[in-house]
Design a protein around this motif. Structure first.
Motif, short mmCIF file in Angstrom:
data_model
loop_
_atom_site.label_atom_id
_atom_site.label_comp_id
_atom_site.label_asym_id
_atom_site.label_seq_id
_atom_site.Cartn_x
_atom_site.Cartn_y
_atom_site.Cartn_z
N SER A 270 0.86 -1.18 0.00
CA SER A 270 0.00 0.00 0.00
C SER A 270 0.89 1.23 0.00
CB SER A 270 -0.92 0.01 1.22
OG SER A 270 -1.61 1.24 1.32
N SER A 271 0.75 2.05 -1.04
CA SER A 271 1.57 3.26 -1.12
C SER A 271 1.22 4.26 -0.02
CB SER A 271 1.40 3.92 -2.49
OG SER A 271 0.03 4.24 -2.71
N LEU A 272 -0.02 4.20 0.48
CA LEU A 272 -0.41 5.12 1.54
C LEU A 272 0.44 4.93 2.79
CD1 LEU A 272 -2.40 7.28 2.63
CD2 LEU A 272 -3.90 5.41 3.33
N LEU A 273 0.83 3.68 3.08
CA LEU A 273 1.62 3.41 4.28
C LEU A 273 3.08 3.79 4.13
CD1 LEU A 273 0.11 -0.01 5.44
CD2 LEU A 273 -0.54 2.31 6.09
N ASP A 274 3.48 4.28 2.97
CA ASP A 274 4.85 4.75 2.81
C ASP A 274 5.07 6.07 3.54
OD1 ASP A 274 5.77 2.64 1.28
OD2 ASP A 274 5.11 3.53 -0.60
N SER A 275 3.99 6.72 3.98
CA SER A 275 4.13 7.94 4.76
C SER A 275 4.84 7.64 6.07
CB SER A 275 2.75 8.55 5.06
OG SER A 275 2.86 9.62 5.98
N GLN A 276 5.75 8.52 6.46
CA GLN A 276 6.54 8.28 7.67
C GLN A 276 5.70 8.38 8.94
OE1 GLN A 276 9.37 11.41 8.65
NE2 GLN A 276 8.33 12.84 7.25
N TRP A 277 4.49 8.95 8.82
CA TRP A 277 3.67 9.13 10.02
C TRP A 277 2.66 8.00 10.22
CZ3 TRP A 277 6.72 12.28 11.98
CH2 TRP A 277 7.22 13.38 11.30
N LEU A 278 2.58 7.05 9.29
CA LEU A 278 1.65 5.95 9.40
C LEU A 278 2.39 4.66 9.70
CD1 LEU A 278 -0.84 6.68 6.45
CD2 LEU A 278 -1.09 7.19 8.88
N PRO A 279 1.68 3.66 10.26
CA PRO A 279 2.34 2.38 10.55
C PRO A 279 2.80 1.71 9.25
CG PRO A 279 -0.02 2.21 10.88
CD PRO A 279 0.28 3.67 10.69
N ASP A 280 3.82 0.85 9.37
CA ASP A 280 4.35 0.17 8.18
C ASP A 280 3.58 -1.10 7.86
OD1 ASP A 280 7.20 1.56 7.51
OD2 ASP A 280 6.80 1.60 9.65
N VAL A 281 2.93 -1.68 8.85
CA VAL A 281 2.11 -2.86 8.65
C VAL A 281 0.81 -2.67 9.41
CG1 VAL A 281 1.86 -5.33 9.12
CG2 VAL A 281 4.03 -4.45 8.25
N VAL A 282 -0.32 -2.96 8.75
CA VAL A 282 -1.63 -2.87 9.39
C VAL A 282 -2.29 -4.25 9.30
CG1 VAL A 282 -3.90 -1.79 9.36
CG2 VAL A 282 -1.88 -0.44 8.79
N LEU A 283 -2.68 -4.76 10.45
CA LEU A 283 -3.40 -6.03 10.51
C LEU A 283 -4.79 -5.80 11.06
CD1 LEU A 283 -0.60 -8.32 12.02
CD2 LEU A 283 -1.23 -8.09 9.61
N ALA A 284 -5.73 -6.61 10.63
CA ALA A 284 -7.08 -6.52 11.18
C ALA A 284 -7.07 -6.96 12.63
CB ALA A 284 -8.04 -7.38 10.37
N ALA A 285 -7.88 -6.28 13.46
CA ALA A 285 -7.91 -6.62 14.88
C ALA A 285 -8.35 -8.06 15.10
CB ALA A 285 -8.83 -5.65 15.61
N ASP A 286 -9.17 -8.61 14.18
CA ASP A 286 -9.62 -10.00 14.34
C ASP A 286 -8.82 -10.98 13.50
OD1 ASP A 286 -10.41 -9.03 11.93
OD2 ASP A 286 -12.51 -9.67 12.05
N ASP A 287 -7.66 -10.54 12.98
CA ASP A 287 -6.80 -11.44 12.21
C ASP A 287 -6.20 -12.50 13.14
OD1 ASP A 287 -4.78 -12.66 10.67
OD2 ASP A 287 -4.45 -10.81 9.53
N PRO A 288 -6.30 -13.81 12.79
CA PRO A 288 -5.72 -14.85 13.65
C PRO A 288 -4.22 -14.68 13.87
CG PRO A 288 -7.18 -15.80 12.00
CD PRO A 288 -7.03 -14.37 11.65
#
Length: 783
Positions: free
Chosen positions: A590-608
């Motif tokens: 995701s190019s959006l997460l290349d921003s230095q102010w956002l997390p580098d990895v996003v997981l769903a809260a219900d992801d196993p």
């Protein structure tokens, strides 16, 4: 002073009532405006400071964090009376005569929030205070009973007795309530605590250093929050104040200087009369010239007094118009006096400048500027080429010629006027040659000085604009880190339009180990220094725009999208030693997460994977508002103010920061000041030039020269003014060009256009000179 001397002075003043009355009114109005400006700013900032300080409720620190050690420490401090737990929520408040939606803060102990307007602060369970606006809307008063209803409150619905009515002077229209309830510290409500107010810094307690160092615990002091709030107000609501003050100073100095200059010939005649009456020459000059300065000083003092009277009578209305509550005002007498002293000194310098220029030009006539045109062209051209070369070398070889832009502006300022005023076509006729000699005598030093000022101003403005501008692509985003889940709920209720598209991320617990993510294939590293890069991991809740990013990672972390996995790393905060690694799979770029102010990895809260990887969600949230810049300015200001004052432990990240705004104000203020200096200097030179050229213009008129020919006589100065200012501005502008851009055309930036403002000012001076020159000169008998 004899009676005869006093009579001479009095009659000299009475002889010119229009000039002295105009000077008195002018200085009074300017002083009134300046005092109102300075006092209003001081009161506005003091009110903002009082509002930010009131949000701390008399405590010294706001504390937030999701740590068992912090909870235990703060419960101990609360038991000692040094801290209170805070739970923030949006609630419905109802009373016997009305209802209102409010932002409520439920404290576990005594409250000191807000400035008390009536009654007393709530201290015991079941007591509450409400803001003045809530009292107005609901009709509640001290002693009445109110009911708060919210699913975020421990009791759901609870009744309280109003013990006081408070006011936030920086936001008098806010709808707030503060209640005291021991239920906040109960077992069922402990997890809902938003933050703590404390008189002791928990990070200074033994055993908390690791928690604070890792970021698991954040502490904001009241002084820090107050400075941030004042800086925010100063850089946004009062962004134009420095420029306005500079304009007032220079305009007042020029206007009062013109009054002094207009009175000098009359004062000279009065001095002669005093000397004839028996006064000493120096005493006669002082007495004759004291009338106008005393008039200006008297008008200024009366203006300051009028400002204090106006503020004393109307401070409440002024504060209300500015969205604040003023129960008084800051006089700012020292600042007002300093401003008036500064412009009177400037006026004194401006007032004597025309006479000094006339004397200087008369002294140097016929001897000083007998430079042959060919020599002038050769020397001027060589200097201009040298100036351009110095600026170019500074840009292309900054390490070898670090001061090339400074030397280039200086050399150009010395050479360009000589070149322009030595051009042969300016001396086609004897009359034109005489005009050029007058121009050399009068305007040459003025052009040199204003060129230097303009060049340095253009360099400074362009450099600041490039370093702090946005290259035409405005960053519309705002990121706030370290908020609690209750803070997010309050912001969502208070600013639904802003939070509608907000990305809300759940941060992970970091009290015992720091979870990070690294590129795939680096799981064998045993130290944080071994990894090529480390990023953060966050969770996306199911309900919200951020859920669309679940299972994604920054493209850079995934090798530009070539990988679909990364390495989860746990390491100790202090030593940086890796404790455990694991593999995160199923990721997409995701190019959006290349921003230095956002997390580098996003997981769903219900992801196993979350549980399998040992990731523990915390009570801390990060919000990212991608369309923040499209909101109305008043909403943006209110949103920032709420975060700064009510969640001082949070971090606000925005490209349009107060520091950046302050630098951009300087980028505008410097060329504006250079423009005013150019107008004053070049304008006085033009006036002196026309005065010296009067005999030549009368002679040309007698030979039948029309308006066009009269304007042609002013061509040397008019062309030189615009050309010199343009060259100085261009030298400064290109001197600000970073070497990086010259060596890499792919790197672009915006230098803005503010650096060119002095050019427009010089064009105005030129137009005024041509208009004045087009008027046919009159002879001594008025014909």
């Amino acid at each position: 002073m004899t009676r005869l001397q006093l009579r001479v002075i009095t009659r000299s003043v009475r002889a010119r009532p229009g000039l002295f009355t105009a000077a008195l009114l002018l200085s009074g109005v300017l002083a009134l405006f300046g005092a109102l400006l300075l006092s209003g700013r001081a009161t506005f900032l003091a009110t903002a400071e009082a509002g930010a300080r009131a949000e701390f409720g008399g405590y010294r620190y706001q504390v937030s964090g999701d740590s068992d050690e912090l909870s235990e420490r703060m419960h101990t401090l609360a038991g000692d009376g040094q801290a209170v737990a805070v739970l923030r929520a949006s609630a419905a408040l109802s009373g016997p005569r009305g209802a209102s939606d409010v932002q409520v803060s439920v404290l576990s102990g005594p409250s000191r929030t807000g400035l008390l307007a009536q009654g007393k602060y709530p201290r015991a369970d079941g007591e509450a205070s409400i803001s003045a606006e809530v009292a107005r809307r609901t009709g509640l008063s001290v002693g009445d009973r109110l009911e708060l209803t919210s699913e975020d409150l421990p009791e759901g619905t609870a009744e309280y007795t109003v013990t006081g009515i408070t006011r936030n002077p920086a936001a008098p229209d806010e709808l707030t309530a503060v209640a005291v309830s021991g239920e906040v510290m109960g077992d069922d409500a402990g997890a809902a605590i938003s933050s703590w107010l404390s008189d002791a810094d928990p990070c200074e307690q033994s055993g908390m250093g690791q928690q604070c160092g890792s970021g698991a615990v954040t502490v904001a002091g009241v002084d820090y929050a107050v400075r941030s709030a004042v800086q925010e107000v100063s850089s946004r609501q009062l962004a134009g104040f420095p420029v306005l003050l500079a304009l007032l100073l220079l305009s007042a100095g020029a206007a009062c200087g013109a009054a002094l200059a207009a009175d000098r010939p009359h004062a000279g005649r009065v001095a002669e009369a005093l000397r004839a009456a028996g006064a000493a020459p120096r005493r006669a000059a002082v007495l004759a010239g004291a009338g106008m300065p005393l008039t200006l000083l008297t008008g200024s003092v009366l203006g300051i007094i009028a400002a204090q009277v106006a503020l004393g009578l109307g401070h409440a209305a002024i504060g209300s118009a500015l969205g604040q509550y003023w129960d008084g005002y800051r006089p700012a007498l020292w600042q007002s006096g300093g401003l008036i002293l500064a412009w009177l000194l400037l006026a004194a310098a401006v007032g004597v400048l025309p006479e000094q220029l006339r004397r200087w030009s008369a002294d140097t006539r016929g001897a000083a500027w007998h430079l042959r045109p060919a020599y002038g062209v050769a020397l001027g051209a060589a200097g201009v080429v040298a100036a351009v070369a110095l600026v170019y070398l500074r840009v292309t070889e900054p390490h070898r010629v670090p001061t090339g832009h400074i030397l280039g502006v200086i050399v150009g300022a010395l050479a360009a006027p000589v070149l322009l005023l030595s051009l042969p076509w300016l001396r086609r006729t004897p009359t034109a040659g005489t005009a050029v000699r007058h121009c050399l005598t009068v305007a040459l030093p003025v052009l040199m000085a204003t060129m230097m000022f303009t060049g340095f101003a253009a360099f400074y403005s362009a450099s600041l604009h490039f370093a702090n501008g946005t290259d035409g692509r405005e960053d519309q985003t705002l990121t706030v880190e370290r908020l609690t889940i209750q803070d997010v709920a309050v912001l969502t209720a208070a600013y639904p339009q802003a939070m509608e598209s907000a990305l809300v991320f759940t941060e992970l617990r970091e009290d015992e180990r720091l979870p990070r993510v690294a590129p795939a294939g680096e799981g064998s590293c045993d130290s944080v220094r071994c990894f090529t890069s480390l990023g953060s991991i966050a969770l996306a809740p199911e309900d919200g725009p951020a859920y669309a990013l679940a299972g994604t990672a920054a493209a850079e972390l995934l090798g530009g999208g070539a990988e679909d996995r990364a390495t989860r790393v746990f390491f100790t905060p202090v030593t940086g030693q890796v404790k455990e690694t694991a593999e995160v799979t199923g990721l997409s770029a995701s190019s959006l997460l290349d921003s230095q102010w956002l997390p580098d990895v996003v997981l769903a809260a219900d992801d196993p994977q979350v549980e399998a990887l040992g990731l523990e969600p915390s009570n801390v949230r990060t919000i990212h508002l991608p369309e923040f810049g499209s909101l109305p300015e008043d909403q943006r200001d209110a949103f920032r103010s709420d975060v700064i004052t009510r969640a001082g432990y949070a971090f606000v990240i925005e490209s349009d920061s107060p520091e950046q705004r302050q630098l951009m104000r300087q980028a505008l203020a410097v060329p504006v000041a250079a423009s005013l200096v150019a107008v004053i200097g070049q304008g006085l030179a033009a006036i002196t030039f026309l005065g010296r050229l009067r005999p030549v213009r009368q002679q040309a008129r007698d030979y039948g020269v029309g308006r066009r020919g009269q304007c042609a006589l002013a061509a040397p100065l008019s062309l030189s003014v615009v050309a010199c200012t343009t060259m100085a501005a261009l030298l400064g502008r290109f001197g600000a060009q970073p070497a990086l851009i010259m060596n890499n055309p792919l790197v672009t930036g915006s230098f803005g256009w503010w650096w060119a403002i002095p050019i427009g000012a010089s064009v105005l001076v030129t137009l005024g000179l041509l208009v004045a020159a087009a008027r046919m000169p009159r002879s001594q008998d008025g014909q």
